[in-house]
Design a protein around this motif. Structure first.
Motif, PDB file in Angstrom:
ATOM      1  N   GLU A  74     -51.891   1.782 -33.615  1.00  0.00           N
ATOM      2  CA  GLU A  74     -52.436   1.633 -32.148  1.00  0.00           C
ATOM      3  C   GLU A  74     -52.399   0.120 -31.834  1.00  0.00           C
ATOM      4  N   TYR A  75     -52.491  -0.825 -32.803  1.00  0.00           N
ATOM      5  CA  TYR A  75     -52.492  -2.105 -32.163  1.00  0.00           C
ATOM      6  C   TYR A  75     -51.072  -2.336 -31.411  1.00  0.00           C
ATOM      7  N   TYR A  76     -49.826  -1.909 -32.007  1.00  0.00           N
ATOM      8  CA  TYR A  76     -48.688  -2.302 -31.297  1.00  0.00           C
ATOM      9  C   TYR A  76     -48.490  -1.299 -30.312  1.00  0.00           C
ATOM     10  N   LYS A  77     -49.021   0.122 -30.181  1.00  0.00           N
ATOM     11  CA  LYS A  77     -48.979   0.637 -28.795  1.00  0.00           C
ATOM     12  C   LYS A  77     -49.631   0.128 -27.722  1.00  0.00           C
ATOM     13  N   LYS A  82     -45.560   0.295 -22.163  1.00  0.00           N
ATOM     14  CA  LYS A  82     -44.301   0.117 -21.242  1.00  0.00           C
ATOM     15  C   LYS A  82     -45.166   0.958 -20.002  1.00  0.00           C
ATOM     16  N   THR A  83     -44.487   0.367 -18.664  1.00  0.00           N
ATOM     17  CA  THR A  83     -44.773   1.088 -17.600  1.00  0.00           C
ATOM     18  C   THR A  83     -43.882   2.459 -17.420  1.00  0.00           C
TER      19      THR A  83
END
Length: 154
Positions: A74-77, A82-83
Motif C-alpha cells: 500500500e505504501y508503494y501504491k 500514476k495519473t
C-alpha cells in the motif's frame, strides 16, 4: 378581482430558441471549460505528515514496536501513483496489437438512447426549449432555468 397572468407565457415569448448546431457548440464549450477547470494533479500528493501527531493505532496495541518499519504494498501504491494519462500511455505500449483502452470498439446499441435529467439524474421525458437539456419534472426545470440553462453562458 384582477385576473392573474402566467409569468411563464411572457417568459416563453421573450426566450431565444437555439438551433441544434448552436446547442451542441455551447454544450461542447461548457464541457471543455469543465475539463480545463478539473484537470490538475493531486494537491495532497506531496503532503508531509507532522511526526508530533499521535498515532492512535500504536497506542491501542499496548506496546509499541521499536525499530525499522515494514513498508507494505500500500505504501508503494500511494508513493508511485500514476495519473490516468500515464496509465493509458502504458497500456498502449504494453498491448501492441491487442485491444486496449483506446482501440476497443463496440457495435452501436440496438436499443434507443436513454435520456436522463441533467439536474437530478433520473430518467427524463422533457427537454428545455432554450438549450435542449433534459429534465424530468417542473422542480428540475425551475432549477435548470435558475442555474444551469445555456442561455446564461457566453
Amino acid at each position: 378581482m384582477a385576473s392573474r397572468e402566467s409569468t411563464r407565457v411572457k417568459d416563453a415569448n421573450s426566450r431565444k430558441i437555439l438551433d441544434d448546431a448552436t446547442r451542441k457548440r455551447r454544450a461542447r464549450k461548457a464541457l471543455e471549460a469543465l475539463e480545463q477547470d478539473n484537470f490538475h494533479e493531486d494537491p495532497h500528493a506531496n503532503l508531509v505528515m507532522n511526526k508530533k501527531i499521535p498515532k492512535f493505532e500504536e497506542t491501542l496495541e499496548g506496546k509499541v514496536k521499536r525499530g525499522r518499519k515494514q513498508r507494505t504494498a500500500e505504501y508503494y501504491k500511494q508513493r508511485f501513483r500514476k495519473t490516468f494519462s500515464q496509465l493509458v500511455e502504458e497500456d498502449q505500449i504494453l498491448s501492441s496489437g491487442k485491444p486496449n483502452y483506446t482501440s476497443a470498439l463496440a457495435p452501436p446499441s440496438k436499443f434507443p438512447d436513454r435520456h436522463y435529467c441533467a439536474v437530478c439524474g433520473f430518467p427524463s421525458s422533457y427537454t428545455c426549449l432554450t438549450c435542449g437539456t433534459r429534465y424530468c419534472c417542473i422542480r428540475c426545470l425551475e432549477t435548470h432555468q435558475d442555474t444551469r440553462c445555456l442561455k446564461y453562458t457566453a
